[in-house]
Design a protein around this motif. Structure first.
Motif, mmCIF file in Angstrom:
data_model
loop_
_atom_site.group_PDB
_atom_site.id
_atom_site.type_symbol
_atom_site.label_atom_id
_atom_site.label_comp_id
_atom_site.label_asym_id
_atom_site.label_seq_id
_atom_site.Cartn_x
_atom_site.Cartn_y
_atom_site.Cartn_z
ATOM 1 N N ALA A 291 0.831 -1.204 0.000
ATOM 2 C CA ALA A 291 0.000 0.000 0.000
ATOM 3 C C ALA A 291 0.868 1.257 0.000
ATOM 4 C CB ALA A 291 -0.930 -0.011 1.210
ATOM 5 N N CYS A 292 1.942 1.255 0.785
ATOM 6 C CA CYS A 292 2.836 2.407 0.829
ATOM 7 C C CYS A 292 3.539 2.621 -0.505
ATOM 8 C CB CYS A 292 3.868 2.236 1.944
ATOM 9 S SG CYS A 292 3.158 2.296 3.619
ATOM 10 N N ARG A 293 3.879 1.550 -1.176
ATOM 11 C CA ARG A 293 4.533 1.682 -2.485
ATOM 12 C C ARG A 293 3.573 2.208 -3.537
ATOM 13 N NH1 ARG A 293 7.641 -3.870 -1.166
ATOM 14 N NH2 ARG A 293 9.367 -2.897 -0.010
ATOM 15 N N LEU A 294 2.297 1.855 -3.432
ATOM 16 C CA LEU A 294 1.310 2.445 -4.340
ATOM 17 C C LEU A 294 1.200 3.948 -4.099
ATOM 18 C CD1 LEU A 294 -1.646 -0.136 -4.323
ATOM 19 C CD2 LEU A 294 0.088 0.210 -6.093
ATOM 20 N N LEU A 295 1.218 4.358 -2.843
ATOM 21 C CA LEU A 295 1.097 5.772 -2.517
ATOM 22 C C LEU A 295 2.271 6.575 -3.080
ATOM 23 C CD1 LEU A 295 -0.634 7.820 -0.809
ATOM 24 C CD2 LEU A 295 1.069 7.488 0.988
ATOM 25 N N ASP A 296 3.462 5.994 -3.053
ATOM 26 C CA ASP A 296 4.666 6.690 -3.504
ATOM 27 C C ASP A 296 4.956 6.478 -4.984
ATOM 28 O OD1 ASP A 296 5.153 7.689 -0.973
ATOM 29 O OD2 ASP A 296 6.369 5.970 -0.369
ATOM 30 N N ALA A 297 4.111 5.759 -5.688
ATOM 31 C CA ALA A 297 4.376 5.436 -7.093
ATOM 32 C C ALA A 297 4.404 6.688 -7.961
ATOM 33 C CB ALA A 297 3.316 4.465 -7.612
ATOM 34 N N ALA A 298 5.340 6.707 -8.901
ATOM 35 C CA ALA A 298 5.451 7.846 -9.821
ATOM 36 C C ALA A 298 4.169 8.029 -10.631
ATOM 37 C CB ALA A 298 6.646 7.638 -10.757
ATOM 38 N N LEU A 299 3.506 6.936 -10.954
ATOM 39 C CA LEU A 299 2.287 7.034 -11.751
ATOM 40 C C LEU A 299 1.185 7.781 -10.999
ATOM 41 C CD1 LEU A 299 0.744 4.437 -14.079
ATOM 42 C CD2 LEU A 299 -0.695 5.403 -12.288
ATOM 43 N N LEU A 300 1.026 7.516 -9.706
ATOM 44 C CA LEU A 300 0.004 8.210 -8.922
ATOM 45 C C LEU A 300 0.373 9.675 -8.748
ATOM 46 C CD1 LEU A 300 -2.630 8.080 -7.359
ATOM 47 C CD2 LEU A 300 -1.343 7.329 -5.343
ATOM 48 N N ARG A 301 1.646 9.956 -8.554
ATOM 49 C CA ARG A 301 2.089 11.345 -8.451
ATOM 50 C C ARG A 301 1.807 12.097 -9.750
ATOM 51 N NH1 ARG A 301 5.706 12.317 -4.172
ATOM 52 N NH2 ARG A 301 6.278 10.436 -3.005
ATOM 53 N N ALA A 302 2.119 11.453 -10.880
ATOM 54 C CA ALA A 302 1.878 12.084 -12.176
ATOM 55 C C ALA A 302 0.384 12.292 -12.421
ATOM 56 C CB ALA A 302 2.488 11.239 -13.291
ATOM 57 N N ALA A 303 -0.432 11.320 -12.003
ATOM 58 C CA ALA A 303 -1.880 11.446 -12.200
ATOM 59 C C ALA A 303 -2.415 12.681 -11.492
ATOM 60 C CB ALA A 303 -2.581 10.188 -11.693
ATOM 61 N N LEU A 304 -1.939 12.942 -10.266
ATOM 62 C CA LEU A 304 -2.409 14.117 -9.534
ATOM 63 C C LEU A 304 -1.887 15.399 -10.170
ATOM 64 C CD1 LEU A 304 -3.897 15.412 -7.191
ATOM 65 C CD2 LEU A 304 -1.886 15.020 -5.758
ATOM 66 N N ARG A 305 -0.602 15.415 -10.560
ATOM 67 C CA ARG A 305 -0.036 16.624 -11.151
ATOM 68 C C ARG A 305 -0.755 17.024 -12.431
ATOM 69 N NH1 ARG A 305 5.099 14.326 -9.962
ATOM 70 N NH2 ARG A 305 5.352 13.735 -12.152
ATOM 71 N N GLU A 306 -1.210 16.052 -13.204
ATOM 72 C CA GLU A 306 -1.716 16.351 -14.530
ATOM 73 C C GLU A 306 -3.233 16.461 -14.605
ATOM 74 O OE1 GLU A 306 0.042 13.731 -17.387
ATOM 75 O OE2 GLU A 306 2.077 14.099 -16.648
ATOM 76 N N ARG A 307 -3.900 16.474 -13.471
ATOM 77 C CA ARG A 307 -5.349 16.675 -13.482
ATOM 78 C C ARG A 307 -5.695 17.947 -12.729
ATOM 79 N NH1 ARG A 307 -7.562 11.385 -10.435
ATOM 80 N NH2 ARG A 307 -6.442 10.501 -12.212
ATOM 81 N N PRO A 308 -6.793 18.610 -13.091
ATOM 82 C CA PRO A 308 -7.121 19.907 -12.501
ATOM 83 C C PRO A 308 -7.684 19.824 -11.096
ATOM 84 C CG PRO A 308 -8.818 19.281 -14.073
ATOM 85 C CD PRO A 308 -7.717 18.251 -14.196
ATOM 86 N N ASP A 309 -8.264 18.683 -10.704
ATOM 87 C CA ASP A 309 -8.837 18.583 -9.371
ATOM 88 C C ASP A 309 -7.744 18.269 -8.345
ATOM 89 O OD1 ASP A 309 -8.628 16.234 -10.762
ATOM 90 O OD2 ASP A 309 -10.274 15.227 -9.769
ATOM 91 N N ASP A 310 -8.128 18.201 -7.072
ATOM 92 C CA ASP A 310 -7.158 18.182 -5.986
ATOM 93 C C ASP A 310 -6.935 16.817 -5.358
ATOM 94 O OD1 ASP A 310 -6.797 21.044 -6.041
ATOM 95 O OD2 ASP A 310 -8.788 21.209 -5.157
ATOM 96 N N PHE A 311 -7.453 15.743 -5.956
ATOM 97 C CA PHE A 311 -7.380 14.442 -5.310
ATOM 98 C C PHE A 311 -7.219 13.350 -6.360
ATOM 99 C CE2 PHE A 311 -9.708 10.818 -3.118
ATOM 100 C CZ PHE A 311 -8.680 10.552 -2.218
ATOM 101 N N ALA A 312 -6.305 12.429 -6.095
ATOM 102 C CA ALA A 312 -6.110 11.263 -6.948
ATOM 103 C C ALA A 312 -6.126 10.020 -6.069
ATOM 104 C CB ALA A 312 -4.796 11.353 -7.723
ATOM 105 N N LEU A 313 -6.959 9.045 -6.431
ATOM 106 C CA LEU A 313 -7.145 7.842 -5.610
ATOM 107 C C LEU A 313 -6.770 6.602 -6.394
ATOM 108 C CD1 LEU A 313 -8.278 6.518 -2.995
ATOM 109 C CD2 LEU A 313 -10.479 6.360 -4.189
ATOM 110 N N CYS A 314 -6.054 5.704 -5.709
ATOM 111 C CA CYS A 314 -5.683 4.415 -6.268
ATOM 112 C C CYS A 314 -6.096 3.331 -5.271
ATOM 113 C CB CYS A 314 -4.172 4.368 -6.513
ATOM 114 S SG CYS A 314 -3.579 2.890 -7.365
ATOM 115 N N VAL A 315 -6.615 2.218 -5.775
ATOM 116 C CA VAL A 315 -6.979 1.108 -4.889
ATOM 117 C C VAL A 315 -6.198 -0.132 -5.300
ATOM 118 C CG1 VAL A 315 -9.288 2.059 -4.538
ATOM 119 C CG2 VAL A 315 -8.947 0.292 -6.273
ATOM 120 N N SER A 316 -5.969 -1.002 -4.338
ATOM 121 C CA SER A 316 -5.255 -2.244 -4.613
ATOM 122 C C SER A 316 -6.135 -3.175 -5.438
ATOM 123 C CB SER A 316 -4.848 -2.917 -3.305
ATOM 124 O OG SER A 316 -6.003 -3.363 -2.600
ATOM 125 N N ASP A 317 -5.498 -4.168 -6.012
ATOM 126 C CA ASP A 317 -6.259 -5.123 -6.826
ATOM 127 C C ASP A 317 -7.280 -5.878 -5.987
ATOM 128 O OD1 ASP A 317 -6.644 -6.459 -9.430
ATOM 129 O OD2 ASP A 317 -5.871 -8.235 -8.398
#
Length: 288
Positions: A120-146
């Motif tokens: 779970a911690c590695r998902l939170l720190d993933a570059a993909l999740l960081r990029a998803a938040l940076r590149e969207r106009p809203d203030d929240f990006a959520l990822c869930v485990s499989d």
């Protein structure tokens, strides 16, 4: 113990000074508490760990995960939008979030350990999740485990639309992890860098900066204010745009009829000046 794991992390927290960080931490706790209360998860059903720029909640496995996801997708964006609307740029907050599930052990020092928690911690720190938040106009990006997707999200409960989640693969030092990102997935193969494309500097509340149009050709001593009124204002503190309209003067002189204003003027905002304002020369006669 079997637990639902909730992680929320403040974007670009280390860019702020001590006062701003203290404020953001208080706001993070407030947002987290309200979201969990909305989901019907009171303090007896959860245990919290402070991680500085983020918060970790271990939630009782009997608490409703569907209600938690619904609150994260609805309540958290509303809270962030309301808070950021009233905050200065340096005090605005954007969040990455992860919901996962699994087994967590608590050691003699009240530390939490377990491979599911590590994932779970590695998902939170993933570059993909960081990029998803940076590149969207809203203030929240959520990822869930499989496991959360397969057990809850894919059943398309009201308020948790399965079609809005997209499967992604997150690389970690222990191999790839399958996860599900809510909202658009950043384009594959692009170098997202430290900032999103066009993102203005400042704090984690920044939005992508609007591109300035090409400077219009001008004649005379002043630039047409109609052509420049939609341009970004000059950078102020920490790169934040200064408020109000912009008047560019490129040589020459500017005058507006009725009086004279001289010396440094401070603390003037939101008002109206009438009469002559002469910059660059001084005239004799009445002054008002």
């Amino acid at each position: 113990m079997s637990r639902t794991i909730l992680l929320l992390d403040i974007e670009r927290f280390s860019d702020r000074d001590d006062v701003e960080q203290a404020y953001l931490r208080r706001m993070l706790y407030d947002v987290t508490d309200r979201a969990l209360e909305t989901a019907g998860i009171d303090e007896t059903l959860r245990t919290r760990a402070d991680r500085g720029d983020s918060v970790m909640e271990l939630i009782d496995a009997n608490a409703p995960v569907t209600a938690l996801l619904r609150a994260l997708l609805t309540e958290v964006p509303v809270q962030l939008r309301a808070m950021n609307r009233m905050a200065s740029r340096s005090a605005q907050m954007r969040l990455r979030g992860v919901v996962a599930g699994g087994y967590v052990a608590v050691d003699d020092l009240d530390g939490w350990v377990g491979s599911d928690l590590n994932h779970a911690c590695r998902l939170l720190d993933a570059a993909l999740l960081r990029a998803a938040l940076r590149e969207r106009p809203d203030d929240f990006a959520l990822c869930v485990s499989d496991s959360v997707y397969q057990g809850v999200v894919r059943h398309d409960h009201p308020g948790v639309p399965a079609a809005d989640f997209h499967q992604v693969t997150v690389g970690t030092k222990n191999g790839p992890l399958t996860a599900w990102l809510h909202g658009p997935v950043p384009p594959a193969g692009e170098d997202h860098g430290e900032r999103g494309a066009g993102e203005a500097p400042g704090g984690s509340g920044d939005r992508p900066a609007p591109a300035a149009p090409a400077a219009p050709e001008t004649t005379g001593t002043t630039r047409d204010t109609e052509d420049t009124r939609n341009r970004p204002a000059p950078a102020a503190h920490r790169g934040a745009p200064a408020p109000g309209p912009v008047l560019d003067v490129n040589g020459g002189s500017v005058s507006f009829g009725g009086g004279y204003v001289a010396g440094d003027q401070h603390g003037v905002s939101g008002g109206r000046v009438t009469g002559d304002v002469v910059m660059g020369s001084k005239t004799d006669g009445d002054r008002s």
